[in-house]
Design a protein around this motif. Structure first.
Motif, PDB file in Angstrom:
ATOM      1  N   ALA A 163      -0.950 -24.417  -4.067  1.00  0.00           N
ATOM      2  CA  ALA A 163       0.455 -24.612  -4.413  1.00  0.00           C
ATOM      3  C   ALA A 163       1.346 -23.843  -3.437  1.00  0.00           C
ATOM      4  O   ALA A 163       2.364 -24.364  -2.959  1.00  0.00           O
ATOM      5  N   GLU A 164       0.977 -22.620  -3.141  1.00  0.00           N
ATOM      6  CA  GLU A 164       1.748 -21.808  -2.198  1.00  0.00           C
ATOM      7  C   GLU A 164       1.753 -22.445  -0.816  1.00  0.00           C
ATOM      8  O   GLU A 164       2.781 -22.471  -0.132  1.00  0.00           O
ATOM      9  N   GLN A 165       0.605 -22.983  -0.393  1.00  0.00           N
ATOM     10  CA  GLN A 165       0.538 -23.659   0.905  1.00  0.00           C
ATOM     11  C   GLN A 165       1.486 -24.854   0.948  1.00  0.00           C
ATOM     12  O   GLN A 165       2.176 -25.064   1.946  1.00  0.00           O
ATOM     13  N   TYR A 166       1.513 -25.617  -0.124  1.00  0.00           N
ATOM     14  CA  TYR A 166       2.422 -26.767  -0.164  1.00  0.00           C
ATOM     15  C   TYR A 166       3.875 -26.325  -0.088  1.00  0.00           C
ATOM     16  O   TYR A 166       4.672 -26.923   0.639  1.00  0.00           O
ATOM     17  N   LEU A 167       4.230 -25.303  -0.838  1.00  0.00           N
ATOM     18  CA  LEU A 167       5.622 -24.855  -0.828  1.00  0.00           C
ATOM     19  C   LEU A 167       6.015 -24.226   0.500  1.00  0.00           C
ATOM     20  O   LEU A 167       7.192 -24.255   0.875  1.00  0.00           O
ATOM     21  N   ASP A 168       5.057 -23.674   1.223  1.00  0.00           N
ATOM     22  CA  ASP A 168       5.345 -23.134   2.550  1.00  0.00           C
ATOM     23  C   ASP A 168       5.704 -24.237   3.537  1.00  0.00           C
ATOM     24  O   ASP A 168       6.333 -23.981   4.557  1.00  0.00           O
ATOM     25  N   ASN A 169       5.261 -25.459   3.235  1.00  0.00           N
ATOM     26  CA  ASN A 169       5.458 -26.574   4.160  1.00  0.00           C
ATOM     27  C   ASN A 169       6.463 -27.605   3.682  1.00  0.00           C
ATOM     28  O   ASN A 169       6.680 -28.603   4.353  1.00  0.00           O
ATOM     29  N   GLY A 170       7.062 -27.388   2.511  1.00  0.00           N
ATOM     30  CA  GLY A 170       8.034 -28.352   2.027  1.00  0.00           C
ATOM     31  C   GLY A 170       8.496 -28.032   0.621  1.00  0.00           C
ATOM     32  O   GLY A 170       8.018 -27.085   0.004  1.00  0.00           O
ATOM     33  N   ALA A 171       9.414 -28.849   0.153  1.00  0.00           N
ATOM     34  CA  ALA A 171       9.984 -28.650  -1.177  1.00  0.00           C
ATOM     35  C   ALA A 171       9.317 -29.590  -2.171  1.00  0.00           C
ATOM     36  O   ALA A 171       9.048 -30.752  -1.858  1.00  0.00           O
ATOM     37  N   PHE A 172       9.039 -29.078  -3.335  1.00  0.00           N
ATOM     38  CA  PHE A 172       8.437 -29.860  -4.410  1.00  0.00           C
ATOM     39  C   PHE A 172       9.132 -29.518  -5.715  1.00  0.00           C
ATOM     40  O   PHE A 172       9.484 -28.365  -5.945  1.00  0.00           O
ATOM     41  N   SER A 173       9.280 -30.514  -6.556  1.00  0.00           N
ATOM     42  CA  SER A 173       9.658 -30.239  -7.939  1.00  0.00           C
ATOM     43  C   SER A 173       8.382 -29.772  -8.645  1.00  0.00           C
ATOM     44  O   SER A 173       7.266 -29.934  -8.127  1.00  0.00           O
ATOM     45  N   ARG A 174       8.535 -29.201  -9.821  1.00  0.00           N
ATOM     46  CA  ARG A 174       7.359 -28.784 -10.587  1.00  0.00           C
ATOM     47  C   ARG A 174       6.433 -29.976 -10.829  1.00  0.00           C
ATOM     48  O   ARG A 174       5.242 -29.909 -10.577  1.00  0.00           O
ATOM     49  N   LYS A 175       7.028 -31.077 -11.291  1.00  0.00           N
ATOM     50  CA  LYS A 175       6.231 -32.264 -11.590  1.00  0.00           C
ATOM     51  C   LYS A 175       5.546 -32.803 -10.332  1.00  0.00           C
ATOM     52  O   LYS A 175       4.375 -33.177 -10.360  1.00  0.00           O
ATOM     53  N   GLY A 176       6.279 -32.829  -9.234  1.00  0.00           N
ATOM     54  CA  GLY A 176       5.714 -33.311  -7.974  1.00  0.00           C
ATOM     55  C   GLY A 176       4.585 -32.436  -7.470  1.00  0.00           C
ATOM     56  O   GLY A 176       3.570 -32.940  -6.968  1.00  0.00           O
ATOM     57  N   LEU A 177       4.735 -31.129  -7.617  1.00  0.00           N
ATOM     58  CA  LEU A 177       3.684 -30.215  -7.176  1.00  0.00           C
ATOM     59  C   LEU A 177       2.439 -30.374  -8.038  1.00  0.00           C
ATOM     60  O   LEU A 177       1.317 -30.414  -7.512  1.00  0.00           O
ATOM     61  N   ILE A 178       2.627 -30.489  -9.334  1.00  0.00           N
ATOM     62  CA  ILE A 178       1.480 -30.683 -10.226  1.00  0.00           C
ATOM     63  C   ILE A 178       0.761 -31.977  -9.883  1.00  0.00           C
ATOM     64  O   ILE A 178      -0.473 -32.005  -9.787  1.00  0.00           O
ATOM     65  N   ARG A 179       1.514 -33.033  -9.655  1.00  0.00           N
ATOM     66  CA  ARG A 179       0.891 -34.315  -9.270  1.00  0.00           C
ATOM     67  C   ARG A 179       0.108 -34.180  -7.971  1.00  0.00           C
ATOM     68  O   ARG A 179      -0.988 -34.724  -7.832  1.00  0.00           O
ATOM     69  N   GLN A 180       0.673 -33.476  -7.005  1.00  0.00           N
ATOM     70  CA  GLN A 180      -0.006 -33.307  -5.723  1.00  0.00           C
ATOM     71  C   GLN A 180      -1.296 -32.507  -5.896  1.00  0.00           C
ATOM     72  O   GLN A 180      -2.321 -32.839  -5.308  1.00  0.00           O
TER      73      GLN A 180
END
Length: 85
Positions: free
Chosen positions: A48-65
């Motif tokens: 999750a931290e890696q994803y947020l370091d590379n872009g913006a996500f909503s909570r729902k979008g991050l969970i889906r990813q």
């Protein structure tokens, strides 16, 4: 399997897939992953931290990813919580 975890952010399914990609049989990859000590929640938090370091996500979008990456819903929610979403 353990050396890949040093890179961080692997789900159980994702780690098995990576080992198979590297040429290990499905049986050997599964055996390796099932015989190491891993906190999958912490792996989800790292991813999750890696994803947020590379872009913006909503909570729902991050969970889906994270679920797409092979984490369970509970692990994905843990990861989102760990990064403050």
């Amino acid at each position: 399997a353990e050396s890949y975890l040093d890179l961080g952010g692997f789900s159980k399914k994702g780690l098995i897939k990576q080992l198979k990609y590297e040429g290990f049989s499905a049986e050997d990859a599964t055996f390796a992953v099932e015989n190491i000590q891993v906190d999958w929640n912490e792996q989800a938090a790292t991813k999750a931290e890696q994803y947020l370091d590379n872009g913006a996500f909503s909570r729902k979008g991050l969970i889906r990813q994270l679920e797409y990456e092979g984490f369970t819903q509970e692990q994905a929610e843990y990861g989102a919580n760990a990064v403050g979403l």
